[in-house]
Design an enzyme around this catalytic site. Structure first.
Site, PDB file in Angstrom:
ATOM      1  N   LYS A  29       0.845  -1.200   0.000  1.00  0.00           N
ATOM      2  CA  LYS A  29       0.000   0.000   0.000  1.00  0.00           C
ATOM      3  C   LYS A  29       0.882   1.252   0.000  1.00  0.00           C
ATOM      4  O   LYS A  29       2.046   1.177  -0.351  1.00  0.00           O
ATOM      5  CB  LYS A  29      -0.942  -0.054   1.196  1.00  0.00           C
ATOM      6  CG  LYS A  29      -1.624  -1.412   1.402  1.00  0.00           C
ATOM      7  CD  LYS A  29      -2.483  -1.832   0.205  1.00  0.00           C
ATOM      8  CE  LYS A  29      -2.789  -3.320   0.243  1.00  0.00           C
ATOM      9  NZ  LYS A  29      -4.086  -3.687   0.676  1.00  0.00           N
TER      10      LYS A  29
HETATM   11  C1  PLP Z   1      -4.936  -4.537   1.160  1.00  0.00           C
HETATM   12  C2  PLP Z   1      -6.354  -4.202   1.128  1.00  0.00           C
HETATM   13  C3  PLP Z   1      -7.112  -4.050   2.300  1.00  0.00           C
HETATM   14  C4  PLP Z   1      -6.578  -4.250   3.691  1.00  0.00           C
HETATM   15  O1  PLP Z   1      -5.663  -5.225   3.760  1.00  0.00           O
HETATM   16  P1  PLP Z   1      -4.769  -5.691   4.996  1.00  0.00           P
HETATM   17  O2  PLP Z   1      -3.853  -6.639   4.339  1.00  0.00           O
HETATM   18  O3  PLP Z   1      -5.718  -6.341   5.952  1.00  0.00           O
HETATM   19  O4  PLP Z   1      -4.098  -4.516   5.595  1.00  0.00           O
HETATM   20  C5  PLP Z   1      -8.415  -3.660   2.159  1.00  0.00           C
HETATM   21  N1  PLP Z   1      -8.969  -3.433   0.953  1.00  0.00           N
HETATM   22  C6  PLP Z   1      -8.287  -3.579  -0.190  1.00  0.00           C
HETATM   23  C7  PLP Z   1      -8.968  -3.281  -1.472  1.00  0.00           C
HETATM   24  C8  PLP Z   1      -6.969  -3.981  -0.143  1.00  0.00           C
HETATM   25  O5  PLP Z   1      -6.280  -4.133  -1.279  1.00  0.00           O
END
Ligand code: PLP
Length: 398
Positions: free
Chosen positions: A192
């Site tokens: 992210k």
């Molecule tokens: C990565 C992601 C999340 C949250 O992911 P975690 O791995 O739990 O931090 C939520 N929504 C989307 C669309 C994602 O790509």
């Protein structure tokens, strides 16, 4: 055609200041967020304060993951077993997973060819299903018309939670994504916009909702050791009525995140330069359609999407394979079998079968490229050249 050699999953290193801060935390032995000296805020509290300031939210809570942020948001709103929660049909597995984690049923809403919620289907499903909440997923960084969405939710008295895993730093008419509903949910997982391996941030302007979220996160009675929490009074009943579900962030991750947050505006600019180079190159290739982006949206281009309208399954499969052979990793969201992080609604069987013809049509020719900051503009040109070469070859072959 020269193959592309760089990795699509190689992130930049943690900034030196983050490495040093992490070493400092380890030397102190005080890794738990509440293991503080008298009067000390600690890295987790400081991260919450700094993030709330940057995001423009009143409150912020640091958590163990983005998925935890989403399920805590739902629980804080009182969503539970038997409830229906609407979410985008095009999203990733942690989103319906967070809804299932509170015992609720995910009901998927169709998307448009611009990869955002289809408001007609949304309004139909609100009217027919009395949902308890909308978990809006700003999937791959695309924002729907947030003014119109906020109006639809207000009129239906439907709580809005924003999944901003791909829109940390994005804005709609100048206002940050994550500021339009009851909660904004962010992830600091490696892929992210901030990288602590795993981690999450939850923002809100509502003192009661945030007090519940803090107790849910596992704060025992230590909620006064937070960086951006409501006043003590907000907790007087909530601290006794709310279960502890242990999803805290630790000091090590917060120490790594703080210097990244300081540099995030620069990272956003670098992502967008790369994204725009890729998008403009791809947009010139015959047969390629790019999702339209509304003028009110300021995005963070950490990935690029494009469609090949009219291409059939065989052609799509051949294109993905030929690009992979030349080192370019294209994610195809139309693949019947879920691969890697790619996940389609048919592989969420626990949500029950859902009929989503419009979404299936869009996903059947949708391709996605990750844009790590370790790529430079020459890399972007190289990727476009590979895709152009592959398209020409496969389309002629088809
Ligand atoms: C990565 C992601 C999340 C949250 O992911 P975690 O791995 O739990 O931090 C939520 N929504 C989307 C669309 C994602 O790509």
């Amino acid at each position: 055609m020269q193959p592309f050699m760089k990795s699509f999953t190689q992130q930049e290193p943690i900034p030196q200041a983050g490495i040093e801060a992490a070493i400092e935390v380890m030397r102190s032995g005080r890794l738990h967020r509440y293991n503080l000296l008298p009067g000390e805020l600690g890295p987790v509290g400081l991260l919450e304060q700094t993030y709330a300031d940057w995001q423009g939210s009143t409150y912020c809570l640091a958590l163990a993951s983005g998925g935890q942020a989403m399920s805590i948001a739902l629980r804080a709103l009182g969503v539970g077993p038997g409830d229906t929660v609407l979410t985008n049909a095009f999203t990733l597995a942690p989103v319906p997973g967070a809804i299932a984690a509170v015992g609720a049923k995910p009901l998927l809403v169709e998307i448009t060819e611009d990869l955002v919620l289809d408001f007609a289907d949304l309004e139909r499903k609100i009217a027919a299903n009395r949902p308890a909440a909308l978990m809006l997923s700003n999937m791959r960084g695309h924002l729907c018309d947030m003014d119109r969405l906020a109006r639809i939710c207000r009129e239906a008295d439907l709580p809005l939670i924003e999944d901003c895993a791909h829109t940390m730093g994005a804005r709609w008419k100048g206002e940050r994504s994550g500021s339009f509903g009851a909660f904004g949910c962010f992830s600091t997982q490696t892929y992210k916009h901030l990288n602590s391996g795993e981690g999450g941030l939850l923002t809100s302007d509502d003192p009661e909702l945030m007090a519940r979220a803090i107790i849910l996160s596992g704060s025992y009675m230590l909620f006064d050791r937070h960086g951006a929490a409501p006043q003590r009074e907000a907790f007087s009943d909530i601290r006794l009525d709310t279960p502890n579900m242990s999803a805290r962030m630790d000091a090590l991750r917060a120490a790594i995140l703080l210097p990244q947050l300081e540099a995030i505006e620069d990272a956003i600019a670098r992502w967008n330069t790369r994204h725009d180079a890729l998008a403009s190159g791809l947009g010139q290739l015959p047969g390629v359609a790019l999702p339209r982006r509304p003028a009110a949206e300021s995005y963070v281009g950490s990935s690029v999407q494009f469609r090949l309208p009219g291409a059939n399954v065989q052609t799509m499969r051949a294109i993905v394979a030929a690009a992979a052979e030349l080192g370019v990793e294209l994610k195809w969201f139309g693949n019947e079998d879920p691969v890697g992080f790619t996940s389609a609604h048919r592989s969420w069987r626990y949500a029950g079968r859902q009929d989503l013809p419009r979404t299936d049509e869009v996903l059947s020719t949708l391709l996605d490229i990750r844009v790590p900051l370790t790529f430079d503009l020459d890399d972007c040109a190289h990727i476009v050249a590979v895709i152009g070469h592959v398209l020409q070859r496969e389309v002629i072959a088809a």
